[in-house]
Structures are given as C-alpha cells and as structure tokens.
Design a protein around this motif. Structure first.
Motif, mmCIF file in Angstrom:
data_model
loop_
_atom_site.group_PDB
_atom_site.id
_atom_site.type_symbol
_atom_site.label_atom_id
_atom_site.label_comp_id
_atom_site.label_asym_id
_atom_site.label_seq_id
_atom_site.Cartn_x
_atom_site.Cartn_y
_atom_site.Cartn_z
ATOM 1 N N ASN A 1 0.299 76.226 90.301
ATOM 2 C CA ASN A 1 0.563 77.525 89.672
ATOM 3 C C ASN A 1 0.030 78.712 90.473
ATOM 4 O OD1 ASN A 1 1.516 79.113 87.540
ATOM 5 N ND2 ASN A 1 -0.418 78.981 86.421
ATOM 6 N N ILE A 2 -0.954 78.449 91.312
ATOM 7 C CA ILE A 2 -1.618 79.541 92.044
ATOM 8 C C ILE A 2 -1.618 79.222 93.525
ATOM 9 C CG2 ILE A 2 -3.692 80.974 92.214
ATOM 10 C CD1 ILE A 2 -4.654 79.702 89.588
ATOM 11 N N HIS A 3 -1.125 80.169 94.294
ATOM 12 C CA HIS A 3 -1.154 79.987 95.740
ATOM 13 C C HIS A 3 -2.186 80.951 96.309
ATOM 14 C CE1 HIS A 3 1.642 78.835 99.324
ATOM 15 N NE2 HIS A 3 0.520 78.171 99.301
ATOM 16 N N GLY A 4 -3.169 80.449 97.059
ATOM 17 C CA GLY A 4 -4.269 81.294 97.512
ATOM 18 C C GLY A 4 -4.103 81.763 98.949
ATOM 19 N N PHE A 5 -4.417 83.028 99.201
ATOM 20 C CA PHE A 5 -4.448 83.580 100.561
ATOM 21 C C PHE A 5 -5.667 84.468 100.699
ATOM 22 C CE2 PHE A 5 0.030 82.696 99.856
ATOM 23 C CZ PHE A 5 0.394 82.083 101.044
ATOM 24 N N TRP A 6 -6.208 84.549 101.889
ATOM 25 C CA TRP A 6 -7.311 85.479 102.128
ATOM 26 C C TRP A 6 -6.972 86.379 103.305
ATOM 27 C CZ3 TRP A 6 -9.866 85.317 106.809
ATOM 28 C CH2 TRP A 6 -9.651 84.145 107.576
ATOM 29 N N VAL A 7 -7.570 87.564 103.306
ATOM 30 C CA VAL A 7 -7.181 88.621 104.232
ATOM 31 C C VAL A 7 -8.448 89.290 104.767
ATOM 32 C CG1 VAL A 7 -5.917 90.800 104.394
ATOM 33 C CG2 VAL A 7 -5.095 89.022 102.824
ATOM 34 N N ASP A 8 -8.523 89.504 106.087
ATOM 35 C CA ASP A 8 -9.724 90.163 106.618
ATOM 36 C C ASP A 8 -9.562 91.692 106.612
ATOM 37 O OD1 ASP A 8 -8.280 90.931 108.897
ATOM 38 O OD2 ASP A 8 -8.990 89.233 110.089
#
Ligand SMILES: *Cc1c(COP(=O)(O)O)cnc(C)c1O
Length: 466
Positions: A351-358
């Motif tokens: 249900n949740i797709h995770g991404f991180w950003v600098d």
C-alpha cells in the motif's frame, strides 16, 4: 469506539481517556479497537458533501460516545475555518494544507485537539498544564490551537537559536495562557526535559501535566479529514479552483493539464512528506474507512528509516540528521508503532511505496517546479514532489507496487513556502507572506531562557504557574 494501547489490548479505554492521557501507561500509543467504516449511504455521497460535513462524518465514529453530535458539529466548524484546496500543478495536484493560522498542516490536528480537550474537561476545576517540546512547527500549532482555551495552560520548550524567527514568534509571541521556554540545547534536550518533567514527583503533585505531541489520537483522527475530502473531490472528477492564497507567483501551471485531468474520476494516490508518520497514518485510516484512495507514497528526507523498512522489512531507527526539511528530521518515527499495530509488513509494503530525497535534490526541485509552472513549493512539499518523480521513473518496472496505476496523484503541501523563506527565496526570489504569518512576525517574543537541566525546568514551571 474504544481504544487500546499498541502494547496491551486487554484494557480498552474511552476516547476521552485516550485523548487526555496521550500515551498509554505502558508506554504504548492508543489505537481504535477497529477502524470504523463509512456506511454505504455516506460513502456514496462523499463527493457531494462539503469539508465540514465530511469532517463530521469522518470524526464522528471515533468520538460519538464522548462528544455529542451537536457539539462535534460546532467543533469541526470552528476548527476547520480555512480551506484545504486540491490545486492543479503540472501533471499532478498539490493538496494545500497550509492555509491555517500557523501555515502548516499541524493546524488541523492541533485546533481539533484543543477544542476536544476543552469539551472533555468541561467539568474539571483543576487547570490542565500541557507541556510540549518542539523543533519548530508543532509548538506553533499547539500554542495557537490552545491560545485562549479556558482551564488549559500550555508551555512550549524549544531549542534556543535553532528555530526560525517566525517560528519563535508563533511559539513565544502569544502570551496569555501560552508560555515559552527557550532551552540552551537541542530539540532532543527539550524532549528529554519534558519526559523528566512528567516523572518528577513534586511537579506531578503540583501541576496537572499532559502532553500534546503528534502521537495523541485527538490530533491524528482530524488529519484523516483532508484525505477523505480531497479523494472524494478527485474521484468525482473535480479539483479546487486555484485560490488566491496559493503560492504561485507567475505562469499558469497548466503545463501538463491533459495528463493530469485525464486521471480524475479514479482513486487517488497520495504522496505524504513524512517525519513522525502521523500524517501518513491518518491517511491509512481514511483509506480503511472507505475513502477512494489507491495507495500512498511515503516521502522522507535523508532520515529514511521507513523507506528502508518498506524496501527491506528491517526496521532500524537511527539518530536524526538535520536537513532543510527540518520538520521531518526524525530517525525513530513515533507513529511506526501505530502503523504496525494495525497492518502487517506485507500489507504496508503493498500500500505504501517509500522514497527518500536529499537536500540537493530538494532544492533542485523547488527551482525546477518554479521555472516550469510558477508554483512555489516549500522544502517539505518539494521532498514529496521529488518522491513522485522517483516513483514515476520506477513505474516502468513490472514489479512496481502500483505499476498499472492511472489515477490522480496528489502531493501534500504540508507548509507554506514563506515559512521557510531562508531556503526558498534564494531559489525562486521573494515569496509573498500570507496574512497570518505577517501578523505573527509582528509579535514580540516573550520567553524564559533556561539551561538544559531538569531542575531549571521544574523551578521555571513552578514560578510560571503559581
Ligand atoms: C510535522 C511536519 C511534517 C511531518 O509530519 P508527520 O506527521 O510527523 O510525518 C511534514 N511537513 C511539515 C511542514 C511538518 O510540520
């Protein structure tokens, strides 16, 4: 509706007890026994109700044993007296949650919490003393939400010199029942002091202490409302007219209108810039209640504990790292315990797709989106926008969790860019300041400075409140 602790399901309590206690006595977070469902008739008319009606229908099942319908109706009307428009920008939407008095989404939770506390304590004689530590945004929203509420005093602890001048005025400029303490130390020191105050014998004898942080269930539930409202609007093929308070400085933002509008009429994918994950958890509640939501993108800055968990199944909390999206600098998100109490890893992963950003990418996005559409993102919204870009790029992969998704995508705009002018203005030029922030900037800071020491806090609290 009864609530129980994430760590002990044997002793259910009322909404009132869960809200006023904040944290369960075993250290767990309160969760509803079950997430309520919209009735078929409410569900089929979500698209025709206004924000206040949707707020009433969304919150009512959580509170109706403790708050009568007529009282709840007045509460939501006075708490949510500002818009939450779903604004078209390029190929997606921004759900603008920053039109409240402190210009961040935390106004939704804080304003409802303050009103529910005032009602639930209406027969109490003894003043309630709310103690809250803030790194910036929470303190302002809580101070503003509780300002002038009878029978409740608020003290906000903030790290001296480490909040913006605007944030300091929002926290320490109100006076009245709101006091501010500048701590010579970090946010972690403030949090440690608050925790020690709660277990300090003399203080707990003399003051009736309570907390108001983002784990409070009365702050979480009202945050479901804007997910319900925005998804119902998009599902019925509509979005908000571009309001005049929208931080767009030039251009029309109509760049990829066909792509965007072709997606309406379907369930929405929300991208949530996240720190403690209260906002995202509220979205999960809205979806479980039956709002037309396809899923979520969890966007974080370099504090990527949850995106890593979603990718690997391993939860590895870490100390937080400072970034330009500082309201999301959380290495051990407190609502993680709540999410995993309701849903398994497999359910969350689907249900949740995770991404991180600098920070570098975040700044690039602020500049690029302004160039292409004239829309000004704040650093938190820009983390969300960038995560959507990353998600779009990954979508070609057939193993992608939302590979076939063709509905509308909405990024949550969690703060007004003028709140983070020191980061945003070098990239896009001067940002117009909304009236509520201009008013706050004119306030005088009235705070007491203390060293990061429990005895200093105890002494100050007892003088402030006696
Ligand atoms: C608090 C905050 C967040 C993070 O919300 P969580 O519910 O803690 O995940 C994001 N953006 C802004 C501007 C905030 O103030």
């Amino acid at each position: 509706m009864k609530y129980y602790s994430t760590r002990d399901r044997s002793t259910p309590v009322s909404f009132s007890a869960a809200a006023l206690n904040g944290l369960a006595s075993d250290g767990g977070l309160f969760i509803p026994q079950e997430i309520p469902q919209f009735s078929p008739s409410v569900r089929s008319s979500l698209g025709t109700m206004n924000f206040i009606e949707l707020a009433f229908e969304t919150i009512r099942p959580y509170v109706h044993e403790d708050i009568p319908d007529s009282v709840l109706g007045d509460m939501v009307e006075s708490a949510f007296n500002f818009p939450a428009p779903l604004v078209p920008v390029d190929d997606r939407f921004v759900l603008e949650l920053f039109h409240g008095p402190t210009a961040a989404f935390k106004d939704f939770g804080a304003r409802f919490m303050a009103r529910s506390f005032a009602y639930l304590r209406r027969n109490e004689d003894r003043e309630l003393h709310i103690l809250v530590a803030t790194s910036g945004d929470t303190g302002g929203a809580v101070a503003d939400g509780f300002f002038g509420v009878e029978g409740i005093a608020v003290t906000v602890l903030y790290p001296k010199g480490r909040v913006s001048p605007l944030q300091e005025r929002q926290i320490a400029g109100l006076g009245g029942n709101v006091s501010a303490i500048a701590v010579e130390g970090s946010f972690d020191d403030c949090q440690r002091l608050v925790k020690s105050a709660f277990v300090h014998p003399e203080l707990s004898r003399r003051l009736n202490l309570s907390s108001a942080n983002s784990i409070n269930i009365s702050r979480l539930v009202p945050q479901s409302v804007y997910y319900v409202a925005a998804s119902a609007l998009a599902k019925s093929g509509r979005y908000s007219q571009d309001g005049k308070a929208t931080p767009r400085m030039r251009g029309t933002g109509e760049g990829q209108r066909a792509v965007r509008d072709g997606r309406l009429g379907k369930d929405v994918l929300f991208c949530v810039p996240s720190g403690n994950f209260g906002n995202l958890t509220a979205g999960l509640y809205a979806q479980a209640m039956g709002a037309p939501i396809a899923g979520f993108i969890a966007a974080t800055n370099i504090n990527k504990t949850v995106p890593e968990y979603l990718a690997s199944g391993v939860y590895q909390p870490r100390p937080s790292v400072a970034t330009i999206s500082n309201a999301m600098d959380v290495g051990a998100p407190s609502n993680f315990e709540r999410m995993t109490a309701h849903w398994s890893y497999e359910e969350l992963r689907k249900n949740i797709h995770g991404f991180w950003v600098d920070d570098g990418k975040t700044k690039e996005t602020i500049a690029r989106v302004f160039d292409t559409s004239g829309y000004v993102l704040d650093p938190h919204g820009a983390v969300g926008w960038t995560a959507v870009d990353q998600w779009l790029a990954a979508k070609e992969d057939p193993a992608h969790p939302f590979a076939g998704f063709s509905g509308p995508v909405a990024v949550l705009g969690t703060a007004h860019p003028a709140k983070f002018a020191e980061t945003v203005e070098p990239l896009v030029g001067p940002v117009p300041v909304p009236p509520s922030l201009a008013e706050a900037m004119g306030r005088t800071v009235q705070s007491v400075t203390i060293r990061a020491d429990v005895e200093a806090l105890v002494e100050t609290l007892l003088t402030l409140r006696s």
